[in-house]
Design an enzyme around this catalytic site. Structure first.
Site, PDB file in Angstrom:
ATOM      1  N   GLY A  74     -19.499  73.275 -29.489  1.00 13.97           N
ATOM      2  CA  GLY A  74     -19.575  73.937 -30.787  1.00 13.97           C
ATOM      3  C   GLY A  74     -19.686  72.936 -31.907  1.00 13.97           C
ATOM      4  O   GLY A  74     -19.394  71.750 -31.748  1.00 13.97           O
ATOM      5  N   ASP A  75     -20.131  73.434 -33.040  1.00 14.36           N
ATOM      6  CA  ASP A  75     -20.188  72.621 -34.240  1.00 14.36           C
ATOM      7  C   ASP A  75     -19.878  73.522 -35.426  1.00 14.36           C
ATOM      8  O   ASP A  75     -20.339  74.669 -35.477  1.00 14.36           O
ATOM      9  CB  ASP A  75     -21.553  71.967 -34.413  1.00 14.36           C
ATOM     10  CG  ASP A  75     -21.511  70.868 -35.458  1.00 14.36           C
ATOM     11  OD1 ASP A  75     -20.861  69.839 -35.196  1.00 14.36           O
ATOM     12  OD2 ASP A  75     -22.097  71.039 -36.540  1.00 14.36           O
TER      13      ASP A  75
END
Length: 192
Positions: A74-75
């Site tokens: 994720g970011d």
């Protein structure tokens, strides 16, 4: 069917804690080492998804995990208009971010990528909106002394002292912390 082992492609303790809320203890935690520089003219949403996908692709499969293991990456991007705010590393960066967010609405964009060994890479973008109160110089000074801003996108963490400055959120709270638990749960259900 049993849940596949999850390899978390992130060293973020917040993301690990969030997964534990779903009852998921990662089989491995491997930080993805990639260049996180936005491309020229890249908008915040596509950037968040690209970063999540690149992180998922950068992690190697540990040999000791079964073939049904998945890589989850994720970011989190804090965007003020079309501007991607940095992960604050210095007090000056944090002050600049907080001054930009003061009294304004901004978006927190969460890119999520799930990679399976069969080569499939699924991704999602989750959008949340946050409204900060108007911050005084004293508010910013006090928050800076907490050091809670260090390494945080946009120079703040909603689950820390900055929560006192947040007037309103719209969307997923867990997305603002680091991962949308709803989206992750749906993606994992989608692969069985």
């Amino acid at each position: 069917m049993d849940m596949p082992p999850v390899i978390l492609a992130s060293a973020s303790p917040r993301r690990r804690d969030l997964l534990q809320q779903l009852g998921i203890e990662p089989a491995a935690v491997i930080s993805a080492d990639i260049d996180e520089t936005p491309q020229r003219g890249e908008l915040p949403g596509p950037y968040a998804v690209r970063m999540a996908r690149e992180k998922a692709m950068a992690v190697e499969w540990p040999d000791d995990l079964p073939s049904n293991a998945v890589i989850l990456a994720g970011d989190t991007v804090v965007a003020c208009g079309r501007r991607i705010l940095p992960k604050a590393e210095t007090e000056d960066e944090a002050r600049t971010c907080l001054a930009l967010l003061s009294g304004r609405r901004h978006r927190v964009l969460g890119g999520i990528a799930l990679r399976s060994r069969d080569g499939r890479l699924r991704s999602r973008l989750v959008k949340s909106t946050v409204i900060f109160k108007r911050l005084s110089r004293q508010d910013i000074d006090e928050y800076i002394t907490t050091k809670d801003w260090q390494g945080k996108a946009g120079g703040y963490a909603i689950q820390g002292p900055a929560a006192a400055y947040i007037r309103h959120i719209d969307g997923s709270y867990s997305n603002i912390v680091g991962f949308s638990l709803y989206a992750i749960s749906a993606m994992l259900r989608g692969i069985g």
